[in-house]
Design a protein around this motif. Sequence first.
Motif, mmCIF file in Angstrom:
data_model
loop_
_atom_site.group_PDB
_atom_site.id
_atom_site.type_symbol
_atom_site.label_atom_id
_atom_site.label_comp_id
_atom_site.label_asym_id
_atom_site.label_seq_id
_atom_site.Cartn_x
_atom_site.Cartn_y
_atom_site.Cartn_z
ATOM 1 N N LEU A 81 -4.802 13.068 -21.656
ATOM 2 C CA LEU A 81 -5.281 13.913 -20.567
ATOM 3 C C LEU A 81 -4.330 13.854 -19.377
ATOM 4 O O LEU A 81 -4.069 14.871 -18.718
ATOM 5 C CB LEU A 81 -6.688 13.477 -20.151
ATOM 6 N N ASN A 82 -3.804 12.689 -19.081
ATOM 7 C CA ASN A 82 -2.836 12.521 -17.995
ATOM 8 C C ASN A 82 -1.586 13.373 -18.261
ATOM 9 O O ASN A 82 -1.039 14.007 -17.359
ATOM 10 C CB ASN A 82 -2.478 11.044 -17.868
ATOM 11 N N MET A 83 -1.151 13.390 -19.518
ATOM 12 C CA MET A 83 0.033 14.175 -19.884
ATOM 13 C C MET A 83 -0.164 15.666 -19.651
ATOM 14 O O MET A 83 0.797 16.407 -19.468
ATOM 15 C CB MET A 83 0.397 13.926 -21.351
ATOM 16 N N MET A 84 -1.403 16.132 -19.652
ATOM 17 C CA MET A 84 -1.676 17.550 -19.464
ATOM 18 C C MET A 84 -1.627 17.986 -18.002
ATOM 19 O O MET A 84 -1.678 19.172 -17.701
ATOM 20 C CB MET A 84 -3.045 17.905 -20.058
ATOM 21 N N ALA A 89 3.916 16.627 -15.845
ATOM 22 C CA ALA A 89 5.000 17.369 -16.505
ATOM 23 C C ALA A 89 6.202 17.493 -15.583
ATOM 24 O O ALA A 89 7.359 17.325 -16.011
ATOM 25 C CB ALA A 89 4.503 18.756 -16.921
ATOM 26 N N GLU A 90 5.952 17.751 -14.303
ATOM 27 C CA GLU A 90 7.034 17.854 -13.327
ATOM 28 C C GLU A 90 7.734 16.507 -13.142
ATOM 29 O O GLU A 90 8.966 16.436 -13.055
ATOM 30 C CB GLU A 90 6.489 18.347 -11.988
ATOM 31 N N GLY A 91 6.956 15.409 -13.111
ATOM 32 C CA GLY A 91 7.556 14.085 -12.951
ATOM 33 C C GLY A 91 8.462 13.727 -14.105
ATOM 34 O O GLY A 91 9.561 13.171 -13.910
ATOM 35 N N ALA A 96 0.829 -1.206 0.000
ATOM 36 C CA ALA A 96 0.000 0.000 0.000
ATOM 37 C C ALA A 96 0.858 1.249 0.000
ATOM 38 O O ALA A 96 0.559 2.232 -0.700
ATOM 39 C CB ALA A 96 -0.935 -0.014 1.212
ATOM 40 N N ALA A 97 1.943 1.247 0.769
ATOM 41 C CA ALA A 97 2.828 2.411 0.839
ATOM 42 C C ALA A 97 3.488 2.671 -0.507
ATOM 43 O O ALA A 97 3.696 3.828 -0.899
ATOM 44 C CB ALA A 97 3.881 2.205 1.921
ATOM 45 N N SER A 98 3.831 1.591 -1.220
ATOM 46 C CA SER A 98 4.434 1.748 -2.542
ATOM 47 C C SER A 98 3.472 2.446 -3.491
ATOM 48 O O SER A 98 3.855 3.343 -4.257
ATOM 49 C CB SER A 98 4.832 0.376 -3.096
ATOM 50 N N VAL A 99 2.204 2.047 -3.439
ATOM 51 C CA VAL A 99 1.177 2.677 -4.272
ATOM 52 C C VAL A 99 0.957 4.127 -3.833
ATOM 53 O O VAL A 99 0.858 5.044 -4.656
ATOM 54 C CB VAL A 99 -0.144 1.883 -4.198
ATOM 55 N N ALA A 100 0.874 4.324 -2.516
ATOM 56 C CA ALA A 100 0.593 5.657 -1.978
ATOM 57 C C ALA A 100 1.713 6.647 -2.285
ATOM 58 O O ALA A 100 1.488 7.857 -2.289
ATOM 59 C CB ALA A 100 0.372 5.577 -0.468
ATOM 60 N N GLY A 101 2.892 6.134 -2.572
ATOM 61 C CA GLY A 101 4.020 7.004 -2.876
ATOM 62 C C GLY A 101 4.039 7.530 -4.302
ATOM 63 O O GLY A 101 4.864 8.391 -4.642
ATOM 64 N N LYS A 102 3.155 7.033 -5.138
ATOM 65 C CA LYS A 102 3.086 7.483 -6.523
ATOM 66 C C LYS A 102 2.173 8.710 -6.639
ATOM 67 O O LYS A 102 1.450 9.054 -5.714
ATOM 68 C CB LYS A 102 2.565 6.351 -7.417
ATOM 69 N N LEU A 103 2.227 9.374 -7.782
ATOM 70 C CA LEU A 103 1.372 10.532 -8.010
ATOM 71 C C LEU A 103 -0.090 10.090 -7.953
ATOM 72 O O LEU A 103 -0.531 9.286 -8.784
ATOM 73 C CB LEU A 103 1.693 11.171 -9.361
ATOM 74 N N ALA A 104 -0.839 10.606 -7.002
ATOM 75 C CA ALA A 104 -2.201 10.133 -6.761
ATOM 76 C C ALA A 104 -3.107 10.319 -7.965
ATOM 77 O O ALA A 104 -3.913 9.441 -8.288
ATOM 78 C CB ALA A 104 -2.789 10.840 -5.541
ATOM 79 N N THR A 105 -2.980 11.439 -8.656
ATOM 80 C CA THR A 105 -3.856 11.670 -9.807
ATOM 81 C C THR A 105 -3.601 10.640 -10.898
ATOM 82 O O THR A 105 -4.543 10.177 -11.549
ATOM 83 C CB THR A 105 -3.662 13.083 -10.365
ATOM 84 N N ALA A 106 -2.350 10.271 -11.103
ATOM 85 C CA ALA A 106 -2.028 9.279 -12.126
ATOM 86 C C ALA A 106 -2.610 7.919 -11.760
ATOM 87 O O ALA A 106 -3.166 7.208 -12.610
ATOM 88 C CB ALA A 106 -0.523 9.178 -12.308
#
Length: 262
Positions: free
Chosen positions: A238-241, A246-248, A199-209
């Motif tokens: 849409l994700n790319m926008m 963009a920061e990632g 769960a922590a591994s997932v939670a560490g990713k960009l939430a919107t993505a």
Amino acid sequence: MEELLTREDAAGVATLTLNRPERLNPLSDAMLDALQDALDALAADTAMRAVVLRGAGRAFCAGHDLREMSAARQAPDGGAEAFRALFAKCSKVMTSITRLPQPVIAQVQGLAAAAGCQLVATCDMAVAGQEARFGVNGVNIGLFCSTPMVALTRNIPAKHAFEMLTTGAFIDAARARELGLVNRVVPEAELGAAAQDLAASVAGKLATAVRIGKRAFYEQAEMGLRQAYAHTGEVMALNMMDDDTAEGIAAFLEKRPARWQG
């Protein structure tokens, strides 16, 4: 009386615990209501980025509450309306899990039977203890697990699902992993930590993505090939926008940590 379902939040991970251990955490009417309320609350909670679903005591979930179901037969219609309402309520809970923005990880110890096995199959991922057992065993008492079949057949190969459904036989954790019902099998003493680590591994990713991706994951699975590619291409565009995307990408190219605003 203790709560039927408890919730603990830490570091972006919500842990939901089915809390009727003396009955092996059955999916009674009240438990399903509690689960639905918790899922509805989580759907609106942007602070939570992953969910762990577990059972208190020695079992994950033994399925529907057969005592409650038998009592419903005392109604004038023999229980028909109550049974339809129960299975509709359960189906709504299962659908809500797949539609929840956050990935849901089942943490499975002991028994996951019938609708309990359905719950494991419905979760996005699952971690099991080595002693866990899984079965859709309703046929053993004359009740074919038709609604659990929906989730099971979307997780494991059809012939193996059919064998489980028609024989009522249980499989162990190692076999469940071979078939694709669970992601990981760990010693019982490490089960909680393993589920939280995932769960922590997932939670560490960009939430919107992750939220965009989970929704698209289930949407494309119900489409034909061309439609699926067209749909996911639009989703990725849409994700790319997204500014954080963009920061990632910029951080990756510049070999530095991303500074997500999220």
